[in-house]
Design a protein around this motif. Sequence first.
Motif, PDB file in Angstrom:
ATOM      1  N   HIS A 117     -23.041  23.031 -31.544  1.00  0.00           N
ATOM      2  CA  HIS A 117     -23.365  23.211 -32.956  1.00  0.00           C
ATOM      3  C   HIS A 117     -22.317  22.515 -33.817  1.00  0.00           C
ATOM      4  CE1 HIS A 117     -26.176  26.117 -31.408  1.00  0.00           C
ATOM      5  NE2 HIS A 117     -26.669  26.314 -32.628  1.00  0.00           N
ATOM      6  N   ARG A 118     -22.704  22.229 -35.047  1.00  0.00           N
ATOM      7  CA  ARG A 118     -21.804  21.560 -35.976  1.00  0.00           C
ATOM      8  C   ARG A 118     -21.888  22.262 -37.331  1.00  0.00           C
ATOM      9  NH1 ARG A 118     -19.695  16.469 -35.121  1.00  0.00           N
ATOM     10  NH2 ARG A 118     -21.089  15.726 -33.484  1.00  0.00           N
ATOM     11  N   LEU A 119     -20.784  22.306 -38.044  1.00  0.00           N
ATOM     12  CA  LEU A 119     -20.801  22.838 -39.411  1.00  0.00           C
ATOM     13  C   LEU A 119     -20.938  21.673 -40.382  1.00  0.00           C
ATOM     14  CD1 LEU A 119     -17.847  25.435 -39.261  1.00  0.00           C
ATOM     15  CD2 LEU A 119     -20.306  25.867 -38.985  1.00  0.00           C
ATOM     16  N   VAL A 120     -21.598  21.920 -41.491  1.00  0.00           N
ATOM     17  CA  VAL A 120     -21.733  20.925 -42.565  1.00  0.00           C
ATOM     18  C   VAL A 120     -21.070  21.534 -43.798  1.00  0.00           C
ATOM     19  CG1 VAL A 120     -23.380  19.678 -44.026  1.00  0.00           C
ATOM     20  CG2 VAL A 120     -23.935  20.101 -41.614  1.00  0.00           C
ATOM     21  N   PHE A 121     -20.047  20.843 -44.329  1.00  0.00           N
ATOM     22  CA  PHE A 121     -19.336  21.337 -45.518  1.00  0.00           C
ATOM     23  C   PHE A 121     -19.806  20.528 -46.708  1.00  0.00           C
ATOM     24  CE2 PHE A 121     -16.622  21.776 -41.806  1.00  0.00           C
ATOM     25  CZ  PHE A 121     -16.278  23.116 -41.863  1.00  0.00           C
ATOM     26  N   LEU A 125     -34.863  36.452 -25.412  1.00  0.00           N
ATOM     27  CA  LEU A 125     -34.112  35.672 -26.409  1.00  0.00           C
ATOM     28  C   LEU A 125     -33.121  36.552 -27.159  1.00  0.00           C
ATOM     29  CD1 LEU A 125     -37.197  33.756 -27.806  1.00  0.00           C
ATOM     30  CD2 LEU A 125     -35.395  32.785 -26.383  1.00  0.00           C
ATOM     31  N   GLN A 126     -31.949  35.976 -27.433  1.00  0.00           N
ATOM     32  CA  GLN A 126     -30.911  36.688 -28.187  1.00  0.00           C
ATOM     33  C   GLN A 126     -31.246  36.708 -29.671  1.00  0.00           C
ATOM     34  OE1 GLN A 126     -26.674  35.737 -26.093  1.00  0.00           O
ATOM     35  NE2 GLN A 126     -26.986  34.977 -28.122  1.00  0.00           N
ATOM     36  N   ALA A 127     -30.627  37.655 -30.394  1.00  0.00           N
ATOM     37  CA  ALA A 127     -30.878  37.764 -31.836  1.00  0.00           C
ATOM     38  C   ALA A 127     -29.908  36.921 -32.661  1.00  0.00           C
ATOM     39  CB  ALA A 127     -30.789  39.231 -32.254  1.00  0.00           C
ATOM     40  N   TRP A 128     -29.029  36.167 -32.020  1.00  0.00           N
ATOM     41  CA  TRP A 128     -28.125  35.266 -32.753  1.00  0.00           C
ATOM     42  C   TRP A 128     -27.919  34.028 -31.911  1.00  0.00           C
ATOM     43  CZ3 TRP A 128     -26.512  39.194 -29.676  1.00  0.00           C
ATOM     44  CH2 TRP A 128     -25.557  38.889 -28.713  1.00  0.00           C
ATOM     45  N   ASP A 129     -27.314  32.987 -32.522  1.00  0.00           N
ATOM     46  CA  ASP A 129     -27.038  31.774 -31.745  1.00  0.00           C
ATOM     47  C   ASP A 129     -25.582  31.349 -31.953  1.00  0.00           C
ATOM     48  OD1 ASP A 129     -26.908  30.518 -34.202  1.00  0.00           O
ATOM     49  OD2 ASP A 129     -28.802  29.453 -33.989  1.00  0.00           O
ATOM     50  N   ALA A 130     -25.203  30.264 -31.266  1.00  0.00           N
ATOM     51  CA  ALA A 130     -23.810  29.807 -31.348  1.00  0.00           C
ATOM     52  C   ALA A 130     -23.474  29.350 -32.772  1.00  0.00           C
ATOM     53  CB  ALA A 130     -23.575  28.674 -30.356  1.00  0.00           C
ATOM     54  N   GLY A 131     -24.491  28.982 -33.547  1.00  0.00           N
ATOM     55  CA  GLY A 131     -24.262  28.603 -34.946  1.00  0.00           C
ATOM     56  C   GLY A 131     -23.743  29.792 -35.745  1.00  0.00           C
ATOM     57  N   ASP A 132     -24.330  30.975 -35.518  1.00  0.00           N
ATOM     58  CA  ASP A 132     -23.827  32.189 -36.186  1.00  0.00           C
ATOM     59  C   ASP A 132     -22.373  32.425 -35.797  1.00  0.00           C
ATOM     60  OD1 ASP A 132     -26.276  32.947 -37.451  1.00  0.00           O
ATOM     61  OD2 ASP A 132     -27.013  33.696 -35.528  1.00  0.00           O
ATOM     62  N   GLU A 133     -22.085  32.285 -34.477  1.00  0.00           N
ATOM     63  CA  GLU A 133     -20.713  32.529 -34.000  1.00  0.00           C
ATOM     64  C   GLU A 133     -19.724  31.533 -34.632  1.00  0.00           C
ATOM     65  OE1 GLU A 133     -20.239  33.080 -29.712  1.00  0.00           O
ATOM     66  OE2 GLU A 133     -22.404  33.365 -29.597  1.00  0.00           O
ATOM     67  N   TYR A 134     -20.163  30.271 -34.735  1.00  0.00           N
ATOM     68  CA  TYR A 134     -19.295  29.222 -35.302  1.00  0.00           C
ATOM     69  C   TYR A 134     -18.971  29.566 -36.755  1.00  0.00           C
ATOM     70  CZ  TYR A 134     -17.598  24.308 -35.336  1.00  0.00           C
ATOM     71  OH  TYR A 134     -16.841  23.172 -35.375  1.00  0.00           O
ATOM     72  N   LEU A 135     -19.989  29.969 -37.522  1.00  0.00           N
ATOM     73  CA  LEU A 135     -19.764  30.323 -38.937  1.00  0.00           C
ATOM     74  C   LEU A 135     -18.828  31.526 -39.051  1.00  0.00           C
ATOM     75  CD1 LEU A 135     -23.240  29.984 -40.713  1.00  0.00           C
ATOM     76  CD2 LEU A 135     -21.125  28.811 -41.348  1.00  0.00           C
ATOM     77  N   ILE A 136     -19.038  32.521 -38.184  1.00  0.00           N
ATOM     78  CA  ILE A 136     -18.200  33.728 -38.243  1.00  0.00           C
ATOM     79  C   ILE A 136     -16.740  33.359 -37.953  1.00  0.00           C
ATOM     80  CG2 ILE A 136     -17.711  35.932 -37.099  1.00  0.00           C
ATOM     81  CD1 ILE A 136     -20.796  36.278 -36.809  1.00  0.00           C
ATOM     82  N   VAL A 181     -20.246  25.278 -49.880  1.00  0.00           N
ATOM     83  CA  VAL A 181     -21.427  25.602 -49.076  1.00  0.00           C
ATOM     84  C   VAL A 181     -21.121  25.165 -47.640  1.00  0.00           C
ATOM     85  CG1 VAL A 181     -23.889  25.129 -48.722  1.00  0.00           C
ATOM     86  CG2 VAL A 181     -22.959  25.239 -51.057  1.00  0.00           C
ATOM     87  N   ILE A 182     -21.241  26.105 -46.699  1.00  0.00           N
ATOM     88  CA  ILE A 182     -20.998  25.766 -45.285  1.00  0.00           C
ATOM     89  C   ILE A 182     -22.280  26.064 -44.515  1.00  0.00           C
ATOM     90  CG2 ILE A 182     -19.505  26.090 -43.288  1.00  0.00           C
ATOM     91  CD1 ILE A 182     -17.427  27.339 -45.127  1.00  0.00           C
ATOM     92  N   ALA A 183     -22.848  25.009 -43.955  1.00  0.00           N
ATOM     93  CA  ALA A 183     -24.125  25.159 -43.249  1.00  0.00           C
ATOM     94  C   ALA A 183     -23.902  24.909 -41.763  1.00  0.00           C
ATOM     95  CB  ALA A 183     -25.135  24.155 -43.805  1.00  0.00           C
ATOM     96  N   VAL A 184     -24.866  25.333 -40.951  1.00  0.00           N
ATOM     97  CA  VAL A 184     -24.719  25.142 -39.505  1.00  0.00           C
ATOM     98  C   VAL A 184     -26.068  24.839 -38.881  1.00  0.00           C
ATOM     99  CG1 VAL A 184     -25.065  27.569 -38.767  1.00  0.00           C
ATOM    100  CG2 VAL A 184     -23.552  26.091 -37.450  1.00  0.00           C
ATOM    101  N   ASN A 185     -26.018  24.072 -37.803  1.00  0.00           N
ATOM    102  CA  ASN A 185     -27.225  23.836 -37.009  1.00  0.00           C
ATOM    103  C   ASN A 185     -26.804  23.271 -35.657  1.00  0.00           C
ATOM    104  OD1 ASN A 185     -29.933  23.867 -36.421  1.00  0.00           O
ATOM    105  ND2 ASN A 185     -30.541  22.370 -37.969  1.00  0.00           N
TER     106      ASN A 185
END
Length: 376
Positions: free
Chosen positions: A172-176, A25-36, A139-143
């Motif tokens: 993934h989607r961001l929540v603003f 398993l990776q230590a990050w996911d596409a949600g981290d990438e999307y936020l970055i 606030v920007i959230a992701v999942n």
Amino acid sequence: MNTELTILDRQLTLHRFPANKNETLQAWDAGDEYLIHHLEEMALADNQHILVLNDHFGALSCWFSTRHRITVMSDSFIAHQGILNNLKHNHCPEVTCLTTMDAIPDDVNIVIMQIPRNNRHLVWQLSQLRQQIPSHCQVIAVNKARDIHTSTLALFERYLGQTHTSLAWKKHRLVFSQPDAAPVCVASEIEWSVDGEAIQLHNLPNVYSGESLDQGARFMLQHLPRDPKIQNIIDLGCGNGVLSVKLGQLNPEATLTCIDESYMAVASAQKNLQVNLGNDRQTHCLANNCLDGFDGANTDLVVCNPPFHQQQAITDHIAWQMFCDAKHVLCKTGKLMVIGNRHLRYDVKLARLFGKSHVKTVAGNKKFVILEATKS
Ligand SMILES: C[S@@+](CC[C@H](N)C(=O)[O-])C[C@H]1O[C@@H](n2cnc3c(N)ncnc32)[C@H](O)[C@@H]1O
């Protein structure tokens, strides 16, 4: 397995915690990438105070720490260790590491968040944010898009404020969300008593099975031992400490040690031991990864209702780690008591570790089986 996160010509090397030779398993996911990507496109001025909630293994903290001041909050001991190790490994500046029981800093410029799995924990974090940060602070959230339900967005609207979502990217989607709703007071604890037992339980928002007793734990309560020879007991993966409370009632002379990787679980267990057993008992409650760092051969009994999840992954490697660690801390003739769903076949794992003739079934019903392994 990929350990290199590369975005916009910048690279981080990221590992999960604990290190596992055969990690898949990776230590990050596409949600981290999307936020970055999103924050890089926002082109924030340098030295902003970014509050990072529920960073998994430090992808977000590492990435933003080079240009900004970071406070990261997580209820997970494992996440804290992952974040600290990855910061060090990537030569990143220090960040402030808090639990989600700590107060939210009042000088935050922007909040980014991996949405937690547990809705009670989400509601707690949203209500704390609403109380602490100004209404202009975004606030920007992701999942994963499939885990952002209409009901999830309703929680953001109710406890934080106006909310909308982005298009999906890599599923993934961001929540603003803007913290402008009327503040709703959310109690930090839920308190209930256990049917048929003299046990009162206080449950912080992220404690496992915090709103009702776990069915496995209920079955285990009926089979815990009373034995004056038992001096040292460890409740491994203690949650709210319900098993320890009962063991403490049955074995008034025993020392009780409660271990969990959730800080809220450890704090709940500590309170529940005190409330139910009084202040004079020898108890220790500790956030830890299984029994890392524990001395060997000094414990008479380990009880364990193992988790199926480690962070976001469904896995049984953690049960194996718990059984290995339990064997290490047990004294000669010490016992490990385990409850699990029948289909998990913990008997096979225990037989491999303790020897088939040292594993017996204590009790079973249609769904669960309680096993006892004795160290020879
Ligand atoms: C199935 S729950 C059992 C909780 C409680 N003992 C009960 O019976 O209701 C498993 C617990 O293990 C904890 N846990 C998960 N991974 C852990 C780890 N690596 N080290 C210690 N505890 C962990 C979880 O936070 C959770 O509270």
